[in-house]
Write an enzyme that holds these catalytic residues in place. Structure first.
Site: not given
Length: 420
Positions: A22, A116
């Protein structure tokens, strides 16, 4: 509202294959904007971050073909235009478009990035590098414009990173690939994902040397061409599955693993007494007996990865004794602690450290994922727990773990995704 339901306590067994990284692919896709030809990526994970990046490329005029784990991107139609703010604001890795657009057009107009909430992750280092390369920064409402004078070609520069930063290192590489002159990055981050991005750039015709060391040199070129590139395995996903296998498995093989990317993590597992066999591109984790507590302190690569401290925490709760976790990189990476405590864990945050006592038998409970890696910790905790665990805010999990529900089901987990 979507949620994950887990009926825990079942021992898992079988094989799981790690997907492409990722943290690489979210930089590789924006990097392709620099190319004057079609670029194909193999090993692309099925995560929502990739879906959002594809949509951004298409909105900007590029064309994308997707076939399983293969992504073919033709960036030749990408226009010099403001970025689509909705997707940009939800995706922290959107900041990689700064460097690639600067390299291609001499300017980038983008919304401020999301992702996040892990405490301070300022983009000051990125902006400082761009300014050293001749760009100016303008704030326009919720957007930011980074531009050279009259869209001129960005200039090579000698840049010292005040703090080791993966994002700033990659972004500077992207901007420098087609810059006028040489760029030197000192105190560069050394993560495998940086090497992966440099490999793609070099395969496109860039001249990047030193990736993976503290000094990276980029000789700017005028054009880059199409290529094909294999994304490296996701070391964080691999570590998450290894920790999960040690916590609740009775024999699990994790495939497509590069051991050299996980050495500090594996060393901690060995210190706990985790029994496993390292193969050429796989790790077999046995069913575990008694485990010993360890202290963990995160640090930049090749140290213990901050992205692995949360996924490893449930495993630590199986150890007999007391230990602590110190995250030196993201100070707010403790939001999984109260959720684990809700499940019965003897764990708390004291003086900026996570302190745990084990062993603890967890009980199922309703919990909420506050970020990607906290979500992974809660999935493992749910698998370990007696009874049913309901995890909400699962978009964080799905944006970073490819096919996680299917993978765990194949190992024997009682887990399902519910659409409310």
């Amino acid at each position: 509202m979507r949620k994950i339901i887990i009926n825990g306590g079942k021992k898992l067994q079988g094989e799981v294959t790690v997907s492409g990284a990722k943290n690489s692919v979210v930089a590789l896709i924006p990097a392709i904007i620099l190319s004057d030809g079609v670029v194909t990526l193999d090993g692309v994970p099925a995560i929502s971050d990739v879906d959002n990046l594809i949509e951004i490329i298409e909105v900007m005029g590029g064309s994308v073909k997707r076939d399983g784990e293969t992504l073919e991107i033709d960036p030749r139609g990408v226009k010099d235009m403001p970025m689509p703010f909705g997707k940009i604001n939800s995706l922290r890795a959107s900041y990689y478009f700064y460097g690639s657009l600067l390299g291609r057009y001499g300017q980038a107009i983008v919304g401020l990035p999301g992702g996040c909430d892990l405490g301070p992750r300022p983009i000051d280092l990125h902006l400082k590098a761009f300014e050293a390369m001749g760009a100016s920064i303008f704030y326009e409402g919720e957007a930011m414009r980074i531009a050279t004078d009259a869209g001129q070609r960005i200039k090579g520069a000698h840049i010292y990173m005040d703090t080791v930063s993966v994002g700033a290192t990659i972004n500077t590489m992207l901007a420098a690939a087609k810059a006028d002159g040489r760029t030197v990055i000192e105190n560069a981050a050394r993560e495998p994902e940086i090497i992966d991005v440099a490999t793609l750039l070099n395969n496109m015709g860039a001249r990047v040397r030193g990736a993976g060391t503290e000094v990276i040199t980029i000789e700017g070129v005028e054009s880059l061409h199409g290529t094909r590139h294999q994304v490296i395995p996701d070391r964080i996903e691999a570590g998450s599955y290894i920790a999960m296998a040690a916590a609740i498995g009775k024999g699990i093989k994790i495939k497509n693993v590069l051991y050299e990317h996980l050495e500090s993590f594996i060393c901690k597992l060995e210190a706990m007494g985790v029994r496993m066999t390292v193969e050429e591109d796989a790790i077999f984790v046995e069913e575990q007996g008694d485990l010993k507590p360890v202290d963990i302190k995160t640090s930049p690569y090749p140290g213990f990865a901050t992205d692995l401290q949360q996924p490893m925490t449930p495993l630590l709760l199986k150890a007999s004794g007391r230990g602590k976790i110190i995250d030196t990189i993201y100070e707010k990476r403790v939001n999984h602690v109260p959720e684990l405590a809700r499940m019965g864990a003897d764990i708390q945050v004291l003086g900026g450290q996570i302190v745990y006592n084990g062993p603890t038998q967890l009980s199922g409970a309703p919990v909420k994922a506050s970020d990607l890696r906290a979500g992974a910790a809660l999935v493992t905790a749910g698998l370990m727990a007696d009874g049913q665990t309901e995890i909400t805010n699962i978009e964080f999990i799905l944006r970073g773990y490819s096919n996680i529900i299917e993978n765990l089901s194949d190992l024997g987990a009682d887990i399902r995704l519910i659409e409310d």
